[in-house]
Design an enzyme around this catalytic site. Structure first.
Site, PDB file in Angstrom:
ATOM      1  N   HIS A  82       0.850  -1.189   0.000  1.00 36.14           N
ATOM      2  CA  HIS A  82       0.000   0.000   0.000  1.00 36.14           C
ATOM      3  C   HIS A  82       0.886   1.239   0.000  1.00 36.14           C
ATOM      4  O   HIS A  82       1.849   1.335   0.760  1.00 36.14           O
ATOM      5  CB  HIS A  82      -0.913   0.045   1.226  1.00 36.14           C
ATOM      6  N   ASP A 161     -15.145   3.096   7.479  1.00 35.41           N
ATOM      7  CA  ASP A 161     -14.052   4.018   7.183  1.00 35.41           C
ATOM      8  C   ASP A 161     -14.483   5.067   6.161  1.00 35.41           C
ATOM      9  O   ASP A 161     -14.201   6.254   6.313  1.00 35.41           O
ATOM     10  CB  ASP A 161     -12.832   3.254   6.659  1.00 35.41           C
ATOM     11  N   ARG A 168     -14.904  13.283   8.803  1.00 32.40           N
ATOM     12  CA  ARG A 168     -13.666  13.938   9.249  1.00 32.40           C
ATOM     13  C   ARG A 168     -13.247  15.031   8.273  1.00 32.40           C
ATOM     14  O   ARG A 168     -12.718  16.071   8.663  1.00 32.40           O
ATOM     15  CB  ARG A 168     -12.536  12.902   9.385  1.00 32.40           C
ATOM     16  N   SER A 183      -7.611   4.370   9.385  1.00 32.70           N
ATOM     17  CA  SER A 183      -8.316   4.465   8.105  1.00 32.70           C
ATOM     18  C   SER A 183      -7.604   3.624   7.044  1.00 32.70           C
ATOM     19  O   SER A 183      -8.223   2.819   6.346  1.00 32.70           O
ATOM     20  CB  SER A 183      -8.388   5.937   7.665  1.00 32.70           C
ATOM     21  N   LYS A 187      -8.704  -0.911   5.712  1.00 36.28           N
ATOM     22  CA  LYS A 187      -8.918  -1.420   4.349  1.00 36.28           C
ATOM     23  C   LYS A 187      -7.913  -2.520   4.015  1.00 36.28           C
ATOM     24  O   LYS A 187      -8.235  -3.505   3.365  1.00 36.28           O
ATOM     25  CB  LYS A 187      -8.821  -0.268   3.339  1.00 36.28           C
TER      26      LYS A 187
END
Length: 434
Positions: A82, A161, A168, A183, A187
């Site tokens: 990621h 999320d 947010r 967050s 995922k």
């Protein structure tokens, strides 16, 4: 249990337990806890912070708020990467085939680009016919047979999320380390990989502008991964200038293919080898980082990674001919050089502005509904520390609309800073958090 009591508890600096966090996330996801109460909670968290146990509990609650991808039918330990996002980040297009060519299952869930950062799926659609809309069964079969598949993120993956981030975003509570880390990791955990390697960017084109913040986020996410029983490593890398030279979908695909041919950006290859070596070691496919690095470089020399990219594109319905002939990728009708107005050395590049230049040309999305022009973008010729002669090209811009081209050129003028004093090239890999 009442949300009011939990808000007061956190407002007063006390610790929420796992049951309280589960109640809060479940209630917000199903609509029984209203936005205004969750807004108050986010502000309380913003000021009071969360400890490691609270952050892990929040991450796990969000990860299990919807579908959790079951990858147990995939043979062997699965690896995923990621990136926290940046400009010119085509890492997955190089890294995935390199790692898959060595037999490591790469089961990846990717998103589309929004704003000045590009999405992996958009880039892959430069191959005519390529699709991420494949069934879970096909996804698993592809990973088992060719060791690599990419699907789009589903709406049912960590829905808490998505809902929480939207809240947010409008209540000035985005930039809290625990909330950012939970967050991202919710995922990743829902996507099911055994080993997670994180590429945390730092600099003017990154979400984390300072190295200190980037390392803090990296440590937070690694801790969450470990707490969830996943093998997790973070590499902190430079985003004070675009990654590689190309920015724009098909242009980045071409650079990725060049890199798989051993002719692309050295920085891009070094990043992919570093990330890939931890993926190999983490899935027990190499005994050491040194052994893993050698194996990954071999996939470039033997062209195994290049052939793996072609195989992957074919398996998801795409025409793989551009892998072997990049002139077949989408091309723009207007090409223009941007000359330097003075001589000297490149001191600084405002990286997110380079991303906006590509966005202006049509290479990115202003909204989720925007249509992307895959052929437009820019290729840089000078990076930080490089010498520049007056009139020498700083970049080539590719466009299909003259008005957009002129607007992009005007925006580009503000992105490069040239000085008379030579500047050292920045350190690309800033550090590793294990």
């Amino acid at each position: 249990m009442r949300m009011y009591d939990l808000i007061m508890k956190k407002r007063n600096g006390k610790t929420l337990d796992q049951n309280e966090i589960n109640f809060m996330v479940e209630g917000f996801t199903n609509g029984s806890i209203p936005d205004y109460q969750m807004s108050a909670m986010m502000m309380a968290i913003y000021f009071q912070g969360m400890n490691d146990e609270e952050t892990l509990a929040l991450t796990m609650a969000m990860a299990h708020s919807g579908d959790v991808l079951d990858l147990s039918a995939i043979n062997g330990l699965k690896a995923d990467k990621h990136s926290t996002g940046g400009v010119g980040d085509k890492t997955s297009l190089v890294l995935g085939p390199m790692v898959a060519a060595l037999g490591v299952p790469v089961a990846k869930m990717s998103g589309r680009g929004l704003g000045h950062t590009g999405g992996t799926i958009d880039k892959l659609e430069s191959f005519e016919g390529f699709s991420v809309d494949i069934s879970t069964e096909q996804f698993i079969e592809n990973v088992n047979t060719i060791k690599m598949a990419i699907i789009g993120q589903t709406a049912d993956l960590a829905p808490a999320d998505k809902k929480l981030y939207a809240l947010r975003d409008v209540t000035a509570t985005v930039d809290n380390m625990s909330l950012i880390a939970s967050s991202i990791m919710s995922k990743k955990l829902a996507a099911g990989a055994d080993t997670i390697v994180l590429d945390v960017k730092t600099g003017s084109g990154a979400f984390m502008k300072t190295e200190e913040d980037a390392f803090a986020l990296a440590k937070e996410m690694v801790q969450i991964g470990k707490g969830a029983g996943r093998n997790t490593v973070a590499i902190v890398s430079d985003m004070d200038q675009p990654l590689g030279f190309a920015v724009g979908n098909a242009l980045e695909v071409k650079e990725a293919i060049d890199t798989l041919n051993g002719e692309g950006s050295r920085e891009l290859l070094e990043l992919c080898v570093t990330l890939g070596s931890y993926m190999l070691v983490g899935t027990n496919n190499a005994k050491s980082i040194e052994e893993a690095r050698e194996s990954l470089y071999e996939t470039i020399e033997s062209k195994a990674a290049l052939h793996k990219l072609a195989e992957f594109v074919r398996a998801q319905g795409g025409n793989d001919a551009p892998v072997y002939n990049t002139t077949l990728l989408p091309t723009a009708s207007l090409v223009e050089e941007i000359p330097a107005k003075e001589e000297g050395y490149v001191e600084h590049i405002i990286t997110d502005e380079i991303g906006i230049v590509s966005l202006i040309l049509g290479g990115g999305r202003e909204t989720k509904e925007s249509e992307i022009d895959l052929s437009v973008g820019l290729v840089l010729h000078k990076k930080v520390g490089d010498s520049v002669a007056k009139g020498e090209s700083l970049a080539t811009i590719y466009a299909n609309d003259n008005a957009k081209l002129q607007a992009a050129k005007e925006r580009f003028e503000k992105t490069y800073f040239i000085t008379k004093e030579k500047k050292e090239k920045p350190k690309f890999i800033r550090g590793i958090v294990e």
